[in-house]
Write a protein that holds these residues in place. Sequence first.
Motif, PDB file in Angstrom:
ATOM      1  N   LEU A 219       0.855  -1.181   0.000  1.00  0.00           N
ATOM      2  CA  LEU A 219       0.000   0.000   0.000  1.00  0.00           C
ATOM      3  C   LEU A 219       0.892   1.232   0.000  1.00  0.00           C
ATOM      4  N   VAL A 220       0.606   2.131  -0.926  1.00  0.00           N
ATOM      5  CA  VAL A 220       1.380   3.370  -0.982  1.00  0.00           C
ATOM      6  C   VAL A 220       0.439   4.526  -0.654  1.00  0.00           C
ATOM      7  N   ILE A 221       0.804   5.305   0.364  1.00  0.00           N
ATOM      8  CA  ILE A 221      -0.042   6.413   0.803  1.00  0.00           C
ATOM      9  C   ILE A 221       0.677   7.716   0.463  1.00  0.00           C
ATOM     10  N   ASP A 222      -0.069   8.633  -0.089  1.00  0.00           N
ATOM     11  CA  ASP A 222       0.489   9.951  -0.389  1.00  0.00           C
ATOM     12  C   ASP A 222      -0.034  10.937   0.657  1.00  0.00           C
ATOM     13  N   PRO A 223       0.741  11.218   1.692  1.00  0.00           N
ATOM     14  CA  PRO A 223       0.235  12.080   2.774  1.00  0.00           C
ATOM     15  C   PRO A 223      -0.099  13.486   2.302  1.00  0.00           C
ATOM     16  N   LYS A 224       0.483  13.884   1.171  1.00  0.00           N
ATOM     17  CA  LYS A 224       0.183  15.239   0.686  1.00  0.00           C
ATOM     18  C   LYS A 224      -1.231  15.341   0.154  1.00  0.00           C
ATOM     19  N   LYS A 225      -1.698  14.249  -0.458  1.00  0.00           N
ATOM     20  CA  LYS A 225      -3.075  14.270  -0.964  1.00  0.00           C
ATOM     21  C   LYS A 225      -4.077  13.983   0.147  1.00  0.00           C
ATOM     22  N   CYS A 226      -3.603  13.263   1.166  1.00  0.00           N
ATOM     23  CA  CYS A 226      -4.505  12.837   2.241  1.00  0.00           C
ATOM     24  C   CYS A 226      -4.965  14.035   3.059  1.00  0.00           C
ATOM     25  N   LEU A 227      -6.160  13.922   3.608  1.00  0.00           N
ATOM     26  CA  LEU A 227      -6.709  14.941   4.503  1.00  0.00           C
ATOM     27  C   LEU A 227      -6.800  16.319   3.862  1.00  0.00           C
ATOM     28  N   GLU A 228      -7.141  16.324   2.580  1.00  0.00           N
ATOM     29  CA  GLU A 228      -7.343  17.610   1.918  1.00  0.00           C
ATOM     30  C   GLU A 228      -8.487  18.349   2.594  1.00  0.00           C
ATOM     31  N   LYS A 229      -9.543  17.569   2.874  1.00  0.00           N
ATOM     32  CA  LYS A 229     -10.629  18.157   3.655  1.00  0.00           C
ATOM     33  C   LYS A 229     -10.316  17.877   5.111  1.00  0.00           C
ATOM     34  N   GLU A 230     -10.327  18.921   5.903  1.00  0.00           N
ATOM     35  CA  GLU A 230      -9.936  18.697   7.281  1.00  0.00           C
ATOM     36  C   GLU A 230     -10.949  17.794   7.992  1.00  0.00           C
ATOM     37  N   GLY A 231     -10.419  16.863   8.757  1.00  0.00           N
ATOM     38  CA  GLY A 231     -11.294  15.975   9.499  1.00  0.00           C
ATOM     39  C   GLY A 231     -11.864  14.841   8.678  1.00  0.00           C
ATOM     40  N   CYS A 232     -11.332  14.651   7.470  1.00  0.00           N
ATOM     41  CA  CYS A 232     -11.817  13.556   6.622  1.00  0.00           C
ATOM     42  C   CYS A 232     -11.522  12.220   7.286  1.00  0.00           C
ATOM     43  N   ARG A 233     -12.538  11.372   7.348  1.00  0.00           N
ATOM     44  CA  ARG A 233     -12.371  10.047   7.943  1.00  0.00           C
ATOM     45  C   ARG A 233     -12.926   8.976   7.030  1.00  0.00           C
ATOM     46  N   ALA A 234     -12.972   9.277   5.731  1.00  0.00           N
ATOM     47  CA  ALA A 234     -13.652   8.377   4.796  1.00  0.00           C
ATOM     48  C   ALA A 234     -13.101   6.958   4.866  1.00  0.00           C
ATOM     49  N   CYS A 235     -11.766   6.834   4.837  1.00  0.00           N
ATOM     50  CA  CYS A 235     -11.177   5.484   4.814  1.00  0.00           C
ATOM     51  C   CYS A 235     -11.401   4.766   6.135  1.00  0.00           C
ATOM     52  N   ILE A 236     -11.243   5.517   7.222  1.00  0.00           N
ATOM     53  CA  ILE A 236     -11.399   4.896   8.544  1.00  0.00           C
ATOM     54  C   ILE A 236     -12.827   4.402   8.720  1.00  0.00           C
ATOM     55  N   ASP A 237     -13.775   5.268   8.358  1.00  0.00           N
ATOM     56  CA  ASP A 237     -15.170   4.887   8.523  1.00  0.00           C
ATOM     57  C   ASP A 237     -15.527   3.694   7.643  1.00  0.00           C
ATOM     58  N   ALA A 238     -15.044   3.710   6.384  1.00  0.00           N
ATOM     59  CA  ALA A 238     -15.376   2.618   5.473  1.00  0.00           C
ATOM     60  C   ALA A 238     -14.830   1.303   6.009  1.00  0.00           C
ATOM     61  N   CYS A 239     -13.590   1.333   6.444  1.00  0.00           N
ATOM     62  CA  CYS A 239     -12.957   0.113   6.952  1.00  0.00           C
ATOM     63  C   CYS A 239     -13.664  -0.380   8.199  1.00  0.00           C
ATOM     64  N   HIS A 240     -13.862   0.511   9.132  1.00  0.00           N
ATOM     65  CA  HIS A 240     -14.442   0.093  10.405  1.00  0.00           C
ATOM     66  C   HIS A 240     -15.896  -0.338  10.267  1.00  0.00           C
ATOM     67  N   ARG A 241     -16.566   0.219   9.258  1.00  0.00           N
ATOM     68  CA  ARG A 241     -17.965  -0.174   9.059  1.00  0.00           C
ATOM     69  C   ARG A 241     -18.056  -1.606   8.534  1.00  0.00           C
ATOM     70  N   ILE A 242     -17.301  -1.899   7.471  1.00  0.00           N
ATOM     71  CA  ILE A 242     -17.474  -3.238   6.879  1.00  0.00           C
ATOM     72  C   ILE A 242     -16.801  -4.330   7.706  1.00  0.00           C
ATOM     73  N   HIS A 243     -15.901  -3.951   8.591  1.00  0.00           N
ATOM     74  CA  HIS A 243     -15.250  -4.989   9.395  1.00  0.00           C
ATOM     75  C   HIS A 243     -15.775  -5.058  10.824  1.00  0.00           C
ATOM     76  N   ASN A 244     -16.891  -4.401  11.066  1.00  0.00           N
ATOM     77  CA  ASN A 244     -17.516  -4.452  12.390  1.00  0.00           C
ATOM     78  C   ASN A 244     -16.545  -4.089  13.508  1.00  0.00           C
ATOM     79  N   VAL A 245     -15.827  -3.002  13.303  1.00  0.00           N
ATOM     80  CA  VAL A 245     -14.895  -2.556  14.338  1.00  0.00           C
ATOM     81  C   VAL A 245     -15.662  -1.706  15.338  1.00  0.00           C
ATOM     82  N   PRO A 246     -15.636  -2.078  16.613  1.00  0.00           N
ATOM     83  CA  PRO A 246     -16.423  -1.328  17.610  1.00  0.00           C
ATOM     84  C   PRO A 246     -15.842   0.061  17.865  1.00  0.00           C
ATOM     85  N   GLN A 247     -16.705   0.937  18.304  1.00  0.00           N
ATOM     86  CA  GLN A 247     -16.310   2.322  18.589  1.00  0.00           C
ATOM     87  C   GLN A 247     -16.418   2.552  20.090  1.00  0.00           C
TER      88      GLN A 247
END
Lengths: 259, 127
Positions: free
Chosen positions: A52-80
């Motif tokens: 996996l290659v992550i580009d931190p410069k492109k990441c978090l363009e919108k402040e507070g973006c949690r799209a990836c975290i939410d998507a992952c935690h939703r489909i994998h039943n990760v408790p909050q």
Amino acid sequence: MSGIDRRNFIKIAGLTTIIGLSGKPLADAFASQPAQASAAEKEGHVGKRWALVIDPKKCLEKEGCRACIDACHRIHNVPQFDNRKDEIKWIWKEEYEKAFLDQENEFIEDSLKEKPVLVLCNHCDNPPCVRVCPTQATWKRQDGIVMMDWHRCIGCRYCVAACPYGSRSFNWRDPRPFIKEIDKDFPTRTRGVVEKCTFCNERLAKGLPLACVEACPEKAMAFGDLEDPESEVRQLLRNRFAIRRKPYLGTQPVVFYLV
Amino acid sequence: MYDAGKIITGLILFLVLFTTPIWVNLASGTSAERPDIKLPVDEKQCVAATEYMKASHMDLIYEWRDQVVREELRAYHSLSGKEYEMSLTKTCLGCHSNKAEFCDRCHNYVAVSPYCWDCHTEPKEGI
């Protein structure tokens, strides 16, 4: 006197020994060896070494973006859990200084230093967690994914202690009441089990991309095969400089951060 | 032996009383009621023969579990030639969608509590 004299006896004995000794390797050499295609190669993604290659410069363009975290935690039943002590994390944000303890360059680009970094299981080539697991509940697959068998985890937490990246979380409490909406296609875990990112192996088997990669609105993540010189990850790593977390430990992470 | 008469009578009495349930059941000709399980209506064919599934479904499920999680094999070819996905929640519960009236009734009858459900969710289970 019929048959065999001493001279012939020795000849035959010698010959038999040679044939006998060479028999097995010869038979092996001539036997056809159909390379058994692994199930992963038959369907879905074909790959040898996922990365996996992550580009931190492109990441978090919108402040507070949690799209990836939410998507992952939703489909994998990760408790909050609200309590940080009980927290379960598969992919999360970490401050730059904490994620890259070894980066001593004080004057690195501000855009990198100021934003949190997305961190997850590094699916190391040389995973310390695998070495310490007493039940082989975690192991490294052929394609490099550090996989977990939750059925087999006895909750000893050796792996939690061994992982230098804090990528493993322990279920101190029953996670079910803390899952907002249970995705029925994926199991939950129970109390006393360790969990972490498994590189969406269940999605890869169907030929789907990683949930976090798919969910990222900025396309800041790329997933692919390191063994394939033409893959997107190899192209990125060829053209840009990339850093990894704690490389001096020799764990050889396959999560790369472009700088 | 002192008081042989009393002791032997007492023993016989004890045995008769202790085994009363057996005699009562034999006399009335009934046995414990077998679980009344609800079979799926739409699907007549299971992944294996009924007799095998009755006796050994847990072995099959364990085998599926190891194949999927550890061997990366996900397709199961049944004797009837059909291909199934090795999945408890999708394949098994896909047909046997009523866990309460299928799985639970039998499991309760034989007093086993499999821990599958601690993690795997029944399609309709409201949590």
